[in-house]
Design an enzyme around this catalytic site. Structure first.
Site, PDB file in Angstrom:
ATOM      1  N   ASP A  49     -23.900   5.274  47.480  1.00 57.71           N
ATOM      2  CA  ASP A  49     -24.947   5.800  47.467  1.00 57.71           C
ATOM      3  C   ASP A  49     -24.694   6.563  46.078  1.00 57.71           C
ATOM      4  O   ASP A  49     -25.508   7.307  45.321  1.00 57.71           O
ATOM      5  CB  ASP A  49     -25.335   6.898  48.161  1.00 57.71           C
ATOM      6  CG  ASP A  49     -24.495   7.809  48.830  1.00 57.71           C
ATOM      7  OD1 ASP A  49     -23.247   7.614  48.987  1.00 57.71           O
ATOM      8  OD2 ASP A  49     -25.667   8.914  49.346  1.00 57.71           O
ATOM      9  N   SER A  50     -23.757   6.873  45.514  1.00 53.96           N
ATOM     10  CA  SER A  50     -23.168   7.246  45.087  1.00 53.96           C
ATOM     11  C   SER A  50     -23.854   6.510  43.239  1.00 53.96           C
ATOM     12  O   SER A  50     -23.881   7.205  42.150  1.00 53.96           O
ATOM     13  CB  SER A  50     -21.380   6.681  44.380  1.00 53.96           C
ATOM     14  OG  SER A  50     -20.905   5.978  44.489  1.00 53.96           O
ATOM     15  N   ASP A  88     -24.095   2.094  51.606  1.00 57.07           N
ATOM     16  CA  ASP A  88     -23.989   3.131  52.883  1.00 57.07           C
ATOM     17  C   ASP A  88     -25.434   3.383  53.348  1.00 57.07           C
ATOM     18  O   ASP A  88     -26.863   2.800  52.573  1.00 57.07           O
ATOM     19  CB  ASP A  88     -24.051   4.296  50.747  1.00 57.07           C
ATOM     20  CG  ASP A  88     -22.906   5.380  50.841  1.00 57.07           C
ATOM     21  OD1 ASP A  88     -21.988   5.204  51.755  1.00 57.07           O
ATOM     22  OD2 ASP A  88     -22.425   5.721  50.470  1.00 57.07           O
ATOM     23  N   GLU A 120     -22.387   9.280  56.633  1.00 58.40           N
ATOM     24  CA  GLU A 120     -21.749  10.556  56.427  1.00 58.40           C
ATOM     25  C   GLU A 120     -22.005  11.402  57.123  1.00 58.40           C
ATOM     26  O   GLU A 120     -23.217  11.496  58.027  1.00 58.40           O
ATOM     27  CB  GLU A 120     -21.794  11.620  55.197  1.00 58.40           C
ATOM     28  CG  GLU A 120     -21.673  10.690  53.596  1.00 58.40           C
ATOM     29  CD  GLU A 120     -22.055  11.609  52.433  1.00 58.40           C
ATOM     30  OE1 GLU A 120     -22.698  12.969  52.338  1.00 58.40           O
ATOM     31  OE2 GLU A 120     -21.726  10.774  51.209  1.00 58.40           O
ATOM     32  N   GLU A 187     -13.073  12.126  51.986  1.00 57.17           N
ATOM     33  CA  GLU A 187     -13.027  12.812  50.655  1.00 57.17           C
ATOM     34  C   GLU A 187     -12.552  14.089  50.676  1.00 57.17           C
ATOM     35  O   GLU A 187     -13.046  14.708  51.102  1.00 57.17           O
ATOM     36  CB  GLU A 187     -14.424  11.868  50.341  1.00 57.17           C
ATOM     37  CG  GLU A 187     -14.969  12.664  49.014  1.00 57.17           C
ATOM     38  CD  GLU A 187     -16.528  11.912  48.195  1.00 57.17           C
ATOM     39  OE1 GLU A 187     -16.623  11.492  48.773  1.00 57.17           O
ATOM     40  OE2 GLU A 187     -16.598  12.368  47.121  1.00 57.17           O
TER      41      GLU A 187
END
Ligand code: KIV
Length: 275
Positions: A49-50, A88, A120, A187
């Site tokens: 999703d970056s 994602d 996440e 991360e």
């Protein structure tokens, strides 16, 4: 029946089996042409999703929608044949309940053909990870710095500096692994903390701003190739400066168009000479 030999994609169990073995090579991809270039070289392509920040210019990943992720996930699947493709789940598409997560993940799997999803969250998402994996959806966890929680964390900050933070990341990684995640992205986590979590976790860790000891590494491709120039985080190594090459090429194109040097006759459709 077709006699065409199909290349078999790397599966999530194969990624899982690489714990402690040769490091997993992972990169992000959002489009078909990028996936085509990366596919021969990587084990895993992440449709991260970056893309909200890198492709769409948002300040965070929060505005990214499930429909965006599905469109880009399908594009990456069309451009790849070997890599394990993971998509994602975006902010707001899975946090409300395990059922909401299943509906979102099922759409991703059915509409893209990807091999699994990433979400996440740590201990608080363990029940959801279990719910999905028990219902046929491979899940990659993501703990440590979690960009979707930027507003709670107060910025994109590395974690694991205090004992309390280090314990939290460890608990999170262990909870999602125990819930059935086939791998866990670590991360922005202090190096010794990431190394120690990797040593104790039964599934591969995939590091980004974490540790060389992780079982794999991932970076955002646009960072690696010099295509995203807003800022370069400390953990990024740039292997090319394609952004500079694009600027230089655009400058030459502009000069040639203004000077009527492009297009040349070789670029034009000409009438056939009379017979
Ligand atoms: O969204 C993303 O690209 C990611 C990677 C940076 C791990 O989550």
């Amino acid at each position: 029946m077709s006699t065409v030999a199909r290349i078999k994609r790397t599966s999530t169990p194969q990624i899982r089996s690489r714990k402690g073995a040769e490091p997993l090579v992972c990169l992000t991809a959002y489009t078909t042409p990028m996936a085509q270039r990366l596919d021969p070289h990587v084990d895993l392509l992440l449709v991260g999703d970056s893309l909200g920040m890198v492709l769409y210019g948002f300040d965070s990943t929060l505005p990214v929608t499930l429909d965006m992720m599905i469109a880009h996930g399908a594009a990456v699947m069309r451009g790849s044949e070997r890599a394990c493709v993971i998509v994602d789940l975006p902010f707001g598409s899975y946090q409300a309940s395990a059922e909401q997560a299943f509906r979102s993940a099922a759409r991703v799997m059915a509409e893209t053909g990807a091999s699994g999803v990433k979400l996440e969250g740590g201990a608080e998402m363990a029940a959801t990870v279990h719910f999905l994996t028990q219902r046929g959806i491979p899940v990659c966890g993501h703990v440590g710095l979690m960009p979707q929680a930027v507003n709670v964390a107060g910025g994109f900050k590395a974690t694991g500096r205090s004992d309390e933070e280090a314990q939290q990341v460890r608990r999170d990684a262990e909870a999602v692994a125990a819930a059935g995640a086939f791998a866990v992205v670590l991360e922005g986590t202090l190096e010794p903390v990431a190394a120690s979590i990797t040593a104790g976790l039964p599934v591969p860790t995939i590091g980004i701003g974490a540790s060389p000891a992780c079982d794999g590494q991932i970076l955002v491709s646009e960072d690696v190739f010099g295509l995203f120039s807003d800022f370069t985080p400390r953990f990024v190594k740039r292997y090319a400066e394609l952004g500079d090459q694009i600027s230089a090429a655009a400058q030459v194109y502009a000069q040639e168009v203004r000077a009527r040097r492009f297009p040349g006759m070789e670029h034009c459709f000409l009438p056939k000479p009379p017979r």
